[in-house]
Design a protein around this motif. Structure first.
Motif, short mmCIF file in Angstrom:
data_model
loop_
_atom_site.label_atom_id
_atom_site.label_comp_id
_atom_site.label_asym_id
_atom_site.label_seq_id
_atom_site.Cartn_x
_atom_site.Cartn_y
_atom_site.Cartn_z
N GLY A 168 34.00 47.56 40.82
CA GLY A 168 33.94 48.54 39.74
C GLY A 168 35.12 48.34 38.79
O GLY A 168 34.98 48.48 37.57
N THR B 49 42.28 60.88 37.47
CA THR B 49 41.36 59.83 37.88
C THR B 49 42.06 59.02 38.95
O THR B 49 43.13 59.40 39.43
CB THR B 49 40.91 58.97 36.68
OG1 THR B 49 39.88 58.08 37.13
CG2 THR B 49 42.05 58.16 36.07
N SER C 207 36.33 58.90 32.74
CA SER C 207 36.12 58.88 34.18
C SER C 207 35.44 60.18 34.60
O SER C 207 36.02 61.25 34.45
CB SER C 207 37.49 58.74 34.86
OG SER C 207 37.33 58.61 36.24
N ALA D 213 31.86 55.60 38.66
CA ALA D 213 32.09 55.30 40.08
C ALA D 213 31.64 56.46 40.98
O ALA D 213 31.21 56.25 42.10
CB ALA D 213 33.56 54.97 40.32
N HIS D 214 31.75 57.71 40.46
CA HIS D 214 31.39 58.88 41.27
C HIS D 214 30.12 59.57 40.77
O HIS D 214 29.77 60.65 41.24
CB HIS D 214 32.52 59.91 41.28
CG HIS D 214 33.82 59.34 41.79
ND1 HIS D 214 35.03 59.98 41.65
CD2 HIS D 214 34.11 58.18 42.43
CE1 HIS D 214 35.99 59.24 42.17
NE2 HIS D 214 35.46 58.14 42.64
N GLY E 2 31.83 45.51 45.00
CA GLY E 2 30.80 45.20 44.01
C GLY E 2 30.85 46.18 42.85
O GLY E 2 31.45 47.26 42.96
C1 LIG Z 1 36.44 53.38 43.10
C2 LIG Z 1 36.66 53.72 41.71
C3 LIG Z 1 36.60 52.77 40.69
C4 LIG Z 1 36.46 51.29 40.86
O1 LIG Z 1 36.02 50.85 42.01
P1 LIG Z 1 36.31 49.46 42.76
O2 LIG Z 1 34.95 48.95 42.97
O3 LIG Z 1 37.03 49.84 43.99
O4 LIG Z 1 37.14 48.59 41.85
C5 LIG Z 1 36.71 53.23 39.40
N1 LIG Z 1 36.91 54.51 39.11
C6 LIG Z 1 37.02 55.44 40.06
C7 LIG Z 1 37.23 56.86 39.65
C8 LIG Z 1 36.91 55.09 41.39
O5 LIG Z 1 37.02 56.02 42.34
#
Ligand SMILES: *Cc1c(COP(=O)(O)O)cnc(C)c1O
Length: 410
Positions: A66, A91, A137, A165-166, A199
């Motif tokens: 991510g 974040t 975010s 991501a969430h 990923g």
């Molecule tokens: C986990 C996360 C990411 C990026 O995830 P990775 O795949 O671990 O690089 C980005 N933003 C937030 C808020 C996250 O919790």
């Protein structure tokens, strides 16, 4: 004394069809996404097509994480060295890290007591920083009023990249999170909503942006093996003008993810059963406040946040200690020292110090808990009881410094 024995970091097993498909890929030996036989679409390219379809996006790039998706999105949107990029103060570190790593300068925006970006502060900081891009975010799955946000960004001519991501699987007013701006980034790291260990995905409707991202991600001149990317002519100049910074996804991970995408909606329902149970239980506890979940927000309750607004720092520490002793892991966003995945903006020392008094005050009272799907509803009930009892014990022992000391020491 009730004690919870489950593991807060234990996700569910990879579904059997995903394991079978992964074994197929291993038997074939063709793990690299461009290692295909004539006429074959790789697992990675198929996953990109399916994820683009799921998101309702024209294009998709699957990549290594991510964090990588955010970096390649920012670089491909044209962020240049020293340019300001707006993002949330509340974040996790990959977000400001992504901005810094492409040479941008993070400008942090305050959070509200509903844990979303503060739109008034955002407006002020657009004007004062001159930033032309917001990396938003959707932290812990809380979605801001996307109507108001998009109106503001349009009026100020600021582009939007969403960090989902969430919020993979979530919607605002019936529209998928990740479909509101120029591009969106997702993670399939173990603790997110689908699990390939590591990923990520980048989605967009912008053909130039995705073409730059494909070349940067390490496609060499094999970009025509991306079914969820535009036609060859878009790449004519882009393939020569953009530097490679490899961050591809491989077929093994893609094979693991394709069946998981199909059950994401079922899992959203299962997460939310757990979330709503905990929410109902905790909302009756004196001293605990939970964020509102607006009707427009179709969330994925893979974690829950609670405020202990009336408590002092030592009382909050006592609640955490008492819960920990009974097997319940709470994270505190107010801690001065960064621990585990959690850090505060003042720990990101590579960037300019910024003053965020409202976020500091809000985060100082905020606890966070993961809710993996391996927890049953009974598990959640027990966890809710343990938190409720711990809070009540600390409230009852309010006048006793000895009580606080004894719990913190334990
Ligand atoms: C986990 C996360 C990411 C990026 O995830 P990775 O795949 O671990 O690089 C980005 N933003 C937030 C808020 C996250 O919790």
């Amino acid at each position: 004394m009730k004690v919870f024995k489950g593991q807060f970091t234990q996700q569910e097993a990879i579904p059997e069809p995903a394991i079978e498909q992964a074994v197929e890929v291993m038997r074939s030996g063709r793990l690299h996404r461009y290692n295909v036989v004539d006429g074959e679409a790789s697992e990675t390219s198929l996953l990109e097509t399916e994820f683009a379809q799921y998101q309702g996006a024209k294009y998709c790039l699957a990549c290594a994480s991510g964090g990588y998706a955010m970096q390649v999105a920012l670089a491909s949107s044209g962020i240049k060295h020293g340019q300001p990029v707006l993002t949330n103060a509340f974040t996790l570190s990959p977000v400001p890290g992504a901005i810094h790593n492409v040479g941008g300068r993070p400008v942090l925006v305050e959070t509200t007591d509903q844990l979303v970006i503060d739109l008034d502060d955002l407006e002020g900081k657009i004007d004062s920083s001159g930033a032309r891009l917001l990396l938003l975010s959707h932290m812990r799955g809380h979605i801001a009023d996307m109507g108001r946000l998009c109106d503001l960004l349009r009026a100020k001519e600021v582009s939007l990249i969403e960090d989902c991501a969430h919020t993979m699987g979530a919607k605002w007013n019936g529209q998928r999170s990740g479909s509101f701006g120029l591009a969106a980034c997702f993670s399939s790291q173990t603790y997110k909503h689908i699990n390939s260990g590591e990923g990520g995905f980048l989605t967009t409707d912008d053909p130039d942006l995705i073409a730059r991202a494909v070349i940067r991600s390490g496609s060499y001149m094999l970009y025509d093996q991306h079914d969820a990317a535009p036609d060859h002519d878009v790449f004519v100049d882009i393939r020569l003008d953009n530097p490679n910074c490899s961050g591809r996804m491989d077929n093994l991970r893609a094979a693991i993810l394709r069946p998981q995408l199909k059950i994401l909606e079922d899992n959203r329902i299962r997460w939310n059963e757990r979330y709503r149970l905990l929410e109902a239980q905790l909302s009756t506890v004196a001293g605990v406040t939970l964020p509102d979940r607006p009707n427009a927000e179709e969330y994925v309750g893979s974690s829950i946040q609670l405020f202990l607004n009336q408590m002092t720092t030592s009382q909050i520490q006592a609640v955490i200690a008492s819960c920990r002793e009974r097997g319940v892991e709470l994270k505190w966003f107010g801690a001065e020292e960064p621990t585990g995945y959690t850090s505060r903006h003042d720990s990101w020392r590579y960037m300019d110090r910024q003053s965020l008094p409202n976020s500091d005050a809000i985060l100082s009272k905020l606890l966070d808990m993961r809710v993996p799907l391996t927890f049953t509803l009974d598990d959640c009930r027990l966890i809710g009881e343990i938190i409720a009892e711990s809070v009540s014990d600390v409230v009852a022992g309010e006048d006793s410094p000895e009580y606080l000391e004894s719990v913190i020491q334990a």
